[in-house]
Scaffold this active site. Structure first.
Site, PDB file in Angstrom:
ATOM      1  N   LEU A   1       0.902  -1.156   0.000  1.00  0.00           N
ATOM      2  CA  LEU A   1       0.000   0.000   0.000  1.00  0.00           C
ATOM      3  C   LEU A   1       0.931   1.194   0.000  1.00  0.00           C
ATOM      4  CD1 LEU A   1      -2.701  -1.000   2.668  1.00  0.00           C
ATOM      5  CD2 LEU A   1      -2.686  -1.421   0.215  1.00  0.00           C
ATOM      6  N   PRO A   2       1.187   1.775  -1.170  1.00  0.00           N
ATOM      7  CA  PRO A   2       2.330   2.676  -1.371  1.00  0.00           C
ATOM      8  C   PRO A   2       2.196   4.071  -0.741  1.00  0.00           C
ATOM      9  CG  PRO A   2       1.018   2.576  -3.352  1.00  0.00           C
ATOM     10  CD  PRO A   2       0.409   1.591  -2.394  1.00  0.00           C
ATOM     11  N   CYS A   3       2.231   4.108   0.576  1.00  0.00           N
ATOM     12  CA  CYS A   3       2.157   5.404   1.247  1.00  0.00           C
ATOM     13  C   CYS A   3       3.426   6.228   1.016  1.00  0.00           C
ATOM     14  CB  CYS A   3       1.859   5.239   2.736  1.00  0.00           C
ATOM     15  SG  CYS A   3       2.997   4.172   3.610  1.00  0.00           S
ATOM     16  N   HIS A   4       4.484   5.598   0.493  1.00  0.00           N
ATOM     17  CA  HIS A   4       5.691   6.360   0.153  1.00  0.00           C
ATOM     18  C   HIS A   4       5.424   7.312  -1.009  1.00  0.00           C
ATOM     19  CE1 HIS A   4       5.901   2.724  -2.385  1.00  0.00           C
ATOM     20  NE2 HIS A   4       6.491   3.510  -3.275  1.00  0.00           N
ATOM     21  N   ARG A   5       4.324   7.113  -1.720  1.00  0.00           N
ATOM     22  CA  ARG A   5       3.971   7.989  -2.846  1.00  0.00           C
ATOM     23  C   ARG A   5       3.201   9.229  -2.395  1.00  0.00           C
ATOM     24  NH1 ARG A   5       1.994   2.929  -6.507  1.00  0.00           N
ATOM     25  NH2 ARG A   5       4.051   1.952  -6.682  1.00  0.00           N
TER      26      ARG A   5
END
Length: 177
Positions: free
Chosen positions: A137-141
């Site tokens: 779940l790409p919260c780094h984006r």
């Protein structure tokens, strides 16, 4: 049958992660050095009402394989069954996190808008902070409204590493066309 939450460590190029699976779903990909790591483990156990067992599982093996491919710039999306842990609002935000295109960043405000209400920025940021499935779940984006890197459980260096990796992969794929 009283199933357990299988857990195993995974050493990524930008930090150590703890992977967890429950009933053939990935339920954990958490940064071991995170301030919230112990709290996340407690939340996961409490939510599923299960104990941990340090043992591999087919789901963890699949997660490791997909993470390795991701870090080798050979994978831009994941196709592993995910088990969201959180409130209905958090699950809604997690679902929208998965829709952020590979190699792109959006702000918390943009995520709130996509999720249905721009006025919920703080609640959206709180939901993102409770993501226990980093990278998948790409919260780094997610970046700040000022286009700067802000908070990340793996640390800002790891966040920058992931953003750079995705931009590099995107550039490589564009150059091959």
């Amino acid at each position: 049958m009283d199933s357990k939450i299988h857990i195993q460590n995974f050493l990524s190029p930008c930090g150590e992660l703890l992977l967890g699976s429950f009933e053939n779903h990935l339920c954990l990909c958490d940064w071991c050095k995170s301030d919230k790591h112990q709290k996340n483990l407690y939340r996961l156990q409490k939510s599923l009402n299960r104990e941990f067992i340090e043992q591999n599982s087919p789901t963890i093996e699949m997660a490791k394989q997909q993470l390795n491919e991701y870090f080798l710039c050979k994978r831009t999306s994941f196709d592993i069954p995910i088990l969201y842990i959180g409130t209905e609002f958090q699950k809604h935000i997690f679902s929208n996190l998965q829709k952020i295109p590979y190699g792109q960043q959006i702000s918390y405000l943009q995520l709130a808008t996509i999720s249905g209400n721009a006025k919920t920025v703080r609640a959206v940021a709180n939901a993102v902070a409770n993501n226990m499935l980093s990278i998948f779940l790409p919260c780094h984006r997610i970046i700040g409204n000022n286009n700067k890197l802000v908070g990340y459980a793996g640390g800002l260096e790891a966040k920058q590493f992931l953003i750079n990796l995705e931009q590099k992969t995107t550039t490589l794929h564009q150059n091959q066309l």
